[in-house]
Motif scaffolding. Structure first.
Motif, PDB file in Angstrom:
ATOM      1  N   ASN A 237      -5.428   4.137  -0.949  1.00  0.00           N
ATOM      2  CA  ASN A 237      -6.453   3.701  -1.888  1.00  0.00           C
ATOM      3  C   ASN A 237      -7.815   4.258  -1.456  1.00  0.00           C
ATOM      4  O   ASN A 237      -8.058   4.460  -0.260  1.00  0.00           O
ATOM      5  N   ARG A 238      -8.728   4.461  -2.419  1.00  0.00           N
ATOM      6  CA  ARG A 238     -10.025   5.077  -2.108  1.00  0.00           C
ATOM      7  C   ARG A 238     -11.134   4.374  -2.877  1.00  0.00           C
ATOM      8  O   ARG A 238     -10.925   3.865  -3.983  1.00  0.00           O
ATOM      9  N   VAL A 239     -12.334   4.378  -2.272  1.00  0.00           N
ATOM     10  CA  VAL A 239     -13.542   3.859  -2.915  1.00  0.00           C
ATOM     11  C   VAL A 239     -14.655   4.872  -2.686  1.00  0.00           C
ATOM     12  O   VAL A 239     -14.886   5.313  -1.554  1.00  0.00           O
TER      13      VAL A 239
ATOM     14  N   ALA B 110       0.838  -1.194   0.000  1.00  0.00           N
ATOM     15  CA  ALA B 110       0.000   0.000   0.000  1.00  0.00           C
ATOM     16  C   ALA B 110       0.876   1.248   0.000  1.00  0.00           C
ATOM     17  O   ALA B 110       1.975   1.251   0.563  1.00  0.00           O
ATOM     18  N   ASN B 111       0.382   2.287  -0.613  1.00  0.00           N
ATOM     19  CA  ASN B 111       1.101   3.564  -0.686  1.00  0.00           C
ATOM     20  C   ASN B 111       0.793   4.379   0.563  1.00  0.00           C
ATOM     21  O   ASN B 111      -0.337   4.826   0.761  1.00  0.00           O
TER      22      ASN B 111
ATOM     23  N   GLN C 229     -11.283   4.692   3.025  1.00  0.00           N
ATOM     24  CA  GLN C 229      -9.894   4.599   2.596  1.00  0.00           C
ATOM     25  C   GLN C 229      -9.314   3.352   3.279  1.00  0.00           C
ATOM     26  O   GLN C 229      -8.741   3.420   4.363  1.00  0.00           O
ATOM     27  N   PRO C 230      -9.505   2.198   2.654  1.00  0.00           N
ATOM     28  CA  PRO C 230      -9.144   0.938   3.312  1.00  0.00           C
ATOM     29  C   PRO C 230      -7.648   0.830   3.601  1.00  0.00           C
ATOM     30  O   PRO C 230      -6.814   1.254   2.800  1.00  0.00           O
TER      31      PRO C 230
ATOM     32  N   ILE D 236     -12.340  -4.274   0.829  1.00  0.00           N
ATOM     33  CA  ILE D 236     -13.017  -3.262   1.643  1.00  0.00           C
ATOM     34  C   ILE D 236     -13.646  -3.947   2.841  1.00  0.00           C
ATOM     35  O   ILE D 236     -13.813  -5.172   2.861  1.00  0.00           O
ATOM     36  N   THR D 237     -14.008  -3.165   3.838  1.00  0.00           N
ATOM     37  CA  THR D 237     -14.635  -3.718   5.031  1.00  0.00           C
ATOM     38  C   THR D 237     -16.101  -4.020   4.762  1.00  0.00           C
ATOM     39  O   THR D 237     -16.699  -3.528   3.795  1.00  0.00           O
TER      40      THR D 237
END
Length: 767
Positions: free
Chosen positions: A199-201, A193-194, A210-211, A335-336
């Motif tokens: 990361n975004r959804v 991961a950066n 933002q998981p 994702i959660t």
């Protein structure tokens, strides 16, 4: 003795004193003033009878340095007697020198005596019962429990400092056991991961999260599309969506995680239908977790570093830029459950079938599609060049040290990784200690070697193990005859499951009959086999080996007979805590009814006895006959399939005839091997070595030689993936393609049969 020799010398001197004899006489020229010449006489008969008598020994004749004697029969007799006398003297000298009086033994201290004795003993005096008893005495629940605390780490991602700490611990443990440890270094690309750009959804204009979790080796970038719910993303689920006219091309599909399919397989299934992004979550119907639980994993449909497919990632090796065919081309993100609920409440569309229903609160589980809102997925994962270390230790064999069984365990994990890595690493160290003590203390003498391996980057798809296999691909099939995986050995209690090469079926069955059952309560005296075998042993115990199994690359890529096994809870598909921070000691204790130590010890005894049997016996316990049954089942299905394809008579030449002939060749070769084994003197090391050579060729020769390891790394005829496999012959429709596939499969199987036959003049030539 000296006096006797002097007497003999004096007698011989008297015998030949009066006259000397030589075949070489030096004479001057007849004129006496033109030089000299050498006259070589080969026998007494060459004497010139007409030579004047006065020339011999007279001043006026030709001078002679060694006058030639006249013949005398008495002298010939003396010569014969002298020769006989010398022979007798020589015999007496030899007899006395080889029968000298016994000397007093040289004294040495006790340590020297033990060392000499250990070097002299190659064959173990221990019976098999002695060996199994010693292993059970040294591999105990208490010893396992005390070792656990040394291996526990809250987080040990591959290449991290925590991974390095464990690496040094394993290395030092092997060193203390005098196992000559070494490390294998690889420079691989791991996707993480950066930290600067998460990361975004989003759905519509709302950010759903933002998981922190991520799916390694996802494509990166941003994708936008209508939301679709696809249940587990299995082939059956996707066919149902297509039947209901749900368009998938260009959509963002939401899937439930499942123990039946790997994350990589789920992504590959939906990517083939043109989706732009995949979101995967843990539904409470399958995972009883908090809705904020993060999920980690990888989506490379393969093993090893996907940027050096088929090649080892050594620092000094230069390859042109290339990628594995198993890398996804679409975005993939975990994702959660809480984030998934926000999306599912807003996608609309048709109501899903009953089999699609999960357990999220206030969610109807509609299918979405054209009427749903747009979902945007942004994946900013980064590739990092990472140095990873595999650690090895060896207990060398006493007869064939260049042949070995491998026992390996993954060392890294995204979180605590208690079931995933900690238990296996602990058991690896305990088995190494137990066997080492049996050799150094108890007099155990394995014929072959045992190599213990601690792998790094297992969470990314068996990267460390696969890179090692790629680096030593050309020699491993002649050295390593079995791989035993210690990963995920204990995830529950009640059942025992195995994935293995058919060559190991018989050995596992006999081993389970010898190991006491660690599963049931109040069932002392019963064996593990008695507990789990049921009516049909193979059906109750064996499962197909999946790509995500850490033993899979050893079997399908390298052609090494491999095995993995695990204690699981009844009815469970997979351990639910893998890939989460919940894979810890407490949850594993609950899953095992707080009997982790005894279950792990039972697993260690199974793995240990399998390995010890393979290095102890004269002939390898790999049953070539069991493969005949498995191959026959596939060939029967292929024959039926080809009859259906050619039913209209348009492809008369498409027949399984030659494949059936190749199967017959293998069957006869397997039978001949057993006959040769019955007629072999097991104390003849060379004869046993030759038998073992033939056995070891079977698995490796089931790798298709007609496909590239770079393009198709898993080349196994039965367990591989690709058009070269027997399974592919059950799926294709194009008859010309089927004809080619059939020919290549036939010759792969025939080649295996020829190798099993032994020498070329023993090969079955009925094809």
């Amino acid at each position: 003795m000296a006096a006797t020799i002097n007497q003999a010398r004096s007698a011989l001197s008297k015998m030949f004193n009066s006259e000397r004899y030589s075949h070489f006489t030096l004479q001057s020229d007849e004129e006496g003033d033109e030089g000299s010449h050498v006259e070589v006489r080969l026998s007494d008969d060459e004497v010139d009878d007409h030579a004047p008598s006065e020339q011999v020994g007279q001043p006026g004749g030709s001078p002679s340095y060694r006058p030639r004697p006249q013949q005398n029969n008495r002298k010939v007799c003396y010569l014969a007697l002298g020769t006989l006398f010398i022979f007798i003297i020589g015999y007496l000298i030899g007899y006395v020198s080889h029968h000298s009086p016994r000397k007093e033994p040289i004294t040495c201290d006790s340590e020297q005596e033990v060392g000499v004795a250990e070097e002299a003993v190659v064959e173990s005096s221990l019976s098999w019962n002695d060996i199994t008893s010693l292993l059970a005495q040294r591999l105990t629940p208490d010893a396992f429990n005390s070792r656990l605390s040394d291996v526990e780490q809250p987080d040990h991602v591959a290449g991290s400092s925590a991974d390095g700490i464990l690496e040094y611990h394993v290395f030092d443990s092997f060193k203390s056991l005098e196992m000559e440890p070494w490390t294998d270094v690889h420079y691989v690309q791991l996707q993480t991961a950066n930290s600067q750009k998460p990361n975004r959804v989003m759905i519509g204009q709302e950010e759903v999260g933002q998981p922190k979790g991520y799916l390694a080796y996802s494509a990166t970038g941003k994708a936008k599309g209508k939301a679709v719910y696809g249940n587990y993303g299995s082939q059956e689920d996707l066919m149902l969506l297509q039947t209901l006219k749900v368009e998938l091309n260009g959509t963002v599909i939401l899937l439930r995680a499942t123990g039946q399919l790997s994350l990589a397989q789920q992504v590959a299934n939906v990517a083939a239908l043109g989706v732009s992004a995949v979101l995967i979550y843990l539904d409470p119907k399958d995972y009883k977790f908090q809705p904020t639980t993060e999920l980690y994993g990888h989506v490379h449909l393969g093993s090893g570093d996907p940027f050096t497919p088929g090649f080892p990632s050594f620092n000094h090796t230069q390859f042109p830029p290339t990628k594995s065919s198993g890398l996804p081309t679409v975005l993939a993100q975990s994702i959660t459950a809480a984030s998934a609920a926000k999306i599912l409440t807003r996608i609309g569309g048709l109501e899903s079938p009953l089999s699609f229903k999960g357990s999220l609160d206030n969610v109807k589980y509609t299918l979405g599609g054209a009427s749903s809102e747009d979902v945007t997925v942004e994946v900013n994962n980064v590739l990092q060049d990472t140095e990873i270390h595999n650690v090895f230790g060896v207990i060398k064999g006493f007869t064939e040290p260049d042949r070995y069984v491998l026992l390996g365990a993954q060392r890294d994990a995204w979180g605590p990784g208690y079931a995933k890595a900690t238990v296996g690493t602990t058991l690896l160290l305990e088995l190494a200690r137990a066997v080492s003590e049996m050799v150094h203390t108890d007099g155990f003498r394995p014929r072959r070697s045992l190599v213990f391996a601690s792998w790094s980057a297992g969470e990314y798809g068996s990267v460390g193990a696969t890179e090692w296999l790629e680096g030593f691909f050309s020699s491993l099939d002649r050295r390593a005859f079995t791989y035993i995986s210690l990963d995920g050995l204990v995830t529950g209690h009640g059942e025992f499951k195995v994935s293995a090469s058919p060559l190991l079926y018989s050995l596992l069955e006999s081993t389970m009959k010898e190991v006491k059952n660690p599963i049931g309560f109040g069932e002392s005296g019963k064996s593990l086999y008695d507990k789990v075998s049921g009516v049909n042993f193979e059906k109750a115990v064996f499962e197909p080996m999946k790509m995500e199994d850490s033993a899979y690359p050893f079997l399908a890529f390298s052609g090494i007979p491999s095995l993995s096994f695990r204690f699981v809870s009844q009815g469970s598909e997979a351990y639910p805590y893998y890939g989460t921070s919940l894979d810890n000691k407490d949850h594993l204790g609950y899953a095992t009814a707080h009997r982790l130590n005894s279950l792990a010890t039972g697993a260690g005894l199974v793995a240990g006895q399998l390995a010890l049997r393979l290095v102890h016996d004269h002939v390898l316990r790999l049953d070539v006959q069991r493969y005949r049954t498995v191959l026959s089942q596939s060939v029967v299905k292929i024959n039926q399939r080809l009859k259906q394809v050619t039913r209209d008579g348009s492809a008369e030449s498409l027949s399984a005839h030659w494949l059936i002939m190749a199967l017959g060749s293998y069957s006869r070769a397997a039978t001949d091997l057993n006959t040769d084994l019955l007629n072999t003197d097991l104390t003849d090391t060379l004869a046993c070595h030759n038998i073992n050579d033939r056995i070891m060729r079977v698995e490796h020769n089931l790798l298709s030689p007609y496909v590239s390891p770079k393009e198709v790394p898993f080349r196994h005829l039965l367990f591989g993936r690709g058009s070269h496999t027997l399974a592919a012959l059950l799926e294709g429709e194009d008859r010309e393609v089927l004809r080619t596939q059939l020919a290549l499969a036939t010759w792969t199987l025939q080649g295996c049969a020829n190798a099993l036959s032994g020498d070329v003049w023993d090969s079955d030539n009925q094809m």
